[in-house]
Design an enzyme around this catalytic site. Structure first.
Site, PDB file in Angstrom:
ATOM      1  N   THR A   1      71.436  74.060  35.712  1.00 25.91           N
ATOM      2  CA  THR A   1      72.879  74.050  35.995  1.00 25.91           C
ATOM      3  C   THR A   1      73.401  75.493  35.988  1.00 25.91           C
ATOM      4  OG1 THR A   1      73.383  73.713  33.641  1.00 25.91           O
ATOM      5  CG2 THR A   1      73.309  71.747  35.027  1.00 25.91           C
ATOM      6  N   SER A   2      72.485  76.470  36.156  1.00 20.88           N
ATOM      7  CA  SER A   2      72.953  77.873  36.104  1.00 20.88           C
ATOM      8  C   SER A   2      73.194  78.408  37.512  1.00 20.88           C
ATOM      9  CB  SER A   2      71.953  78.723  35.322  1.00 20.88           C
ATOM     10  OG  SER A   2      70.675  78.737  35.928  1.00 20.88           O
ATOM     11  N   ARG A   3      72.170  78.984  38.119  1.00 21.50           N
ATOM     12  CA  ARG A   3      72.270  79.433  39.511  1.00 21.50           C
ATOM     13  C   ARG A   3      70.941  79.106  40.195  1.00 21.50           C
ATOM     14  NH1 ARG A   3      76.939  79.394  39.089  1.00 21.50           N
ATOM     15  NH2 ARG A   3      78.461  81.048  39.471  1.00 21.50           N
TER      16      ARG A   3
ATOM     17  N   HIS B   1      76.554  71.152  42.817  1.00 15.29           N
ATOM     18  CA  HIS B   1      77.191  72.223  42.018  1.00 15.29           C
ATOM     19  C   HIS B   1      78.521  71.751  41.394  1.00 15.29           C
ATOM     20  CE1 HIS B   1      77.325  76.888  41.578  1.00 15.29           C
ATOM     21  NE2 HIS B   1      77.896  76.295  40.538  1.00 15.29           N
TER      22      HIS B   1
ATOM     23  N   GLY C   1      73.443  81.599  25.571  1.00 10.93           N
ATOM     24  CA  GLY C   1      74.854  81.983  25.463  1.00 10.93           C
ATOM     25  C   GLY C   1      75.680  80.756  25.122  1.00 10.93           C
ATOM     26  N   ARG C   2      76.948  80.821  25.483  1.00 13.18           N
ATOM     27  CA  ARG C   2      77.869  79.718  25.143  1.00 13.18           C
ATOM     28  C   ARG C   2      77.348  78.365  25.605  1.00 13.18           C
ATOM     29  NH1 ARG C   2      81.358  83.604  27.110  1.00 13.18           N
ATOM     30  NH2 ARG C   2      83.090  84.240  25.779  1.00 13.18           N
ATOM     31  N   ILE C   3      76.960  78.304  26.902  1.00 12.95           N
ATOM     32  CA  ILE C   3      76.580  76.995  27.467  1.00 12.95           C
ATOM     33  C   ILE C   3      75.247  76.531  26.890  1.00 12.95           C
ATOM     34  CG2 ILE C   3      76.077  75.706  29.596  1.00 12.95           C
ATOM     35  CD1 ILE C   3      78.061  77.626  31.038  1.00 12.95           C
TER      36      ILE C   3
ATOM     37  N   GLU D   1      72.663  77.376  48.677  1.00 10.20           N
ATOM     38  CA  GLU D   1      73.748  76.385  48.746  1.00 10.20           C
ATOM     39  C   GLU D   1      74.604  76.622  49.971  1.00 10.20           C
ATOM     40  OE1 GLU D   1      75.944  76.300  45.066  1.00 10.20           O
ATOM     41  OE2 GLU D   1      74.112  76.132  43.902  1.00 10.20           O
TER      42      GLU D   1
HETATM   43  C1  DGY Z   1      80.505  78.962  37.228  1.00 11.68           C
HETATM   44  O1  DGY Z   1      81.563  79.000  36.599  1.00 11.68           O
HETATM   45  O2  DGY Z   1      79.794  79.943  37.356  1.00 11.68           O
HETATM   46  C2  DGY Z   1      80.093  77.659  37.828  1.00 11.68           C
HETATM   47  O3  DGY Z   1      78.962  77.734  38.574  1.00 11.68           O
HETATM   48  C3  DGY Z   1      81.238  77.022  38.562  1.00 11.68           C
HETATM   49  O4  DGY Z   1      81.967  76.445  37.550  1.00 11.68           O
END
Ligand code: DGY
Length: 324
Positions: free
Chosen positions: A236-238, A285, A155-157, A267
């Site tokens: 860096t997602s979940r 996070h 996706g975007r990221i 978390e």
């Molecule tokens: C999100 O936007 O989902 C991030 O985890 C927090 O910026």
């Protein structure tokens, strides 16, 4: 009478000012997190809520808030919200995509570089006064340029991470449910492959999928075993996208070289096996933690919340089907 909106936790002040134009803002200017019972108590009479990923907007909470018409999340991920329960009640859910894409991609790359080149270890070494002289094999790490980056979720990221990888002359593979447009693949030099091939061929595997039932533990024992022994996992997602016990075992057994993690399964608790492992870089996070970005996220959530309560279409509905 103006509708009441609960702002569950501390936000950038402009967001509260936006709400106050049309609503009564019940602003909890605190970092404390409410549990479900406290949330219901405070939310019961509100028509809207501006919430964060720490807030449990579960089906049980939603059921007990009969006035609720809009849930506006200050984040792009919204796995803390039971969107199906909201949709069944015709409650609009909104999020804040777009504004945090570049910041999160920057942080992903920072994490990748930090893990590959052992930056936290090197810095600790210097601060601890252990640096005596330049040695030919002192704190050597792994190459990044011209290596293969596997992006899971495009996706975007994911695409913004691919754009950065081009600057490092990396080969970019990606896996996703749907292919990107041919012109996007061409611009980013990215090739879509099945996940198992991506895992086998990548030197760095970076995760950019939302947390859903089908992505929970999508990286587990089987997937970690497919990765190269020299590879790094970047997330860096979940957190729950990765089976953390399996990751710790893979690190301990040397099945992969290391990891860069900004998110965790439970978390803010971090698995002790991760805390102890020298090949892992850990962050709390902070993917989108840039002041300008976070204040835009707060403002966007507030604006969409107020828009729904004015009867207008929000900019970023997660469940547009309720808007008719
Ligand atoms: C999100 O936007 O989902 C991030 O985890 C927090 O910026």
């Amino acid at each position: 009478m103006k509708p009441r909106v609960l702002v569950t936790r501390h936000v950038y002040p402009a967001a509260v000012a936006i709400l106050q134009e049309d609503c009564i803002a019940d602003y909890r200017d605190t970092y404390d997190v409410m549990d479900e019972a406290a949330l219901v108590k405070r939310l019961r009479l509100a028509k809207g809520v501006v919430c964060q990923l720490t807030d449990p907007l579960t089906a049980a909470v939603i059921e007990q808030c009969p006035e609720l018409r809009v849930i506006s999340q200050v984040a792009v991920g919204h796995d803390n919200i039971d969107v199906a329960a909201a949709t069944a009640r015709k409650i609009v859910v909104t999020n804040t995509p777009g504004v945090l894409t570049e910041a999160t991609a920057d942080l992903t790359f920072a994490l990748l570089l930090a893990a590959a080149r052992r930056l936290p270890t090197a810095e600790r070494f210097l601060r601890d006064g252990k640096w005596q002289r330049w040695d030919v094999d002192l704190l050597c790490g792994h190459d990044v340029h011209e290596r293969t980056l596997g992006i899971v979720g495009f996706g975007r990221i994911g695409q913004a991470v691919a754009r950065r990888a081009r600057g490092f002359s990396m080969r970019v593979l990606y896996s996703s449910r749907t292919p990107a447009a041919p012109e996007v693949e061409q611009e980013l030099g990215a090739q879509r492959v099945p996940l198992d091939l991506l895992l086998k061929q990548s030197d760095y595997v970076s995760l950019h999928v939302p947390l859903r039932e089908e992505t929970r533990h999508m990286i587990g024992v089987e997937q970690l075993c497919q990765m190269k022994r020299s590879a790094f996992l970047i997330n860096t997602s979940r957190g729950p996208v990765v089976d953390e016990n399996a990751l710790v075992a893979a690190l301990e057994e040397g099945l992969i070289a290391g990891a860069g993690l900004d998110v965790f399964e439970h978390e803010p608790r971090v698995h002790p096996g991760l805390l102890e492992h020298p090949g892992v870089v850990l962050l709390p996070h902070v993917g989108s933690a840039v002041t300008s970005v976070r204040s835009l996220m707060c403002a966007l959530a507030a604006r969409d919340c107020a828009a729904v309560l004015r009867g207008e279409r929000p900019q970023h509905p997660v469940n547009p089907e309720v808007l008719g």
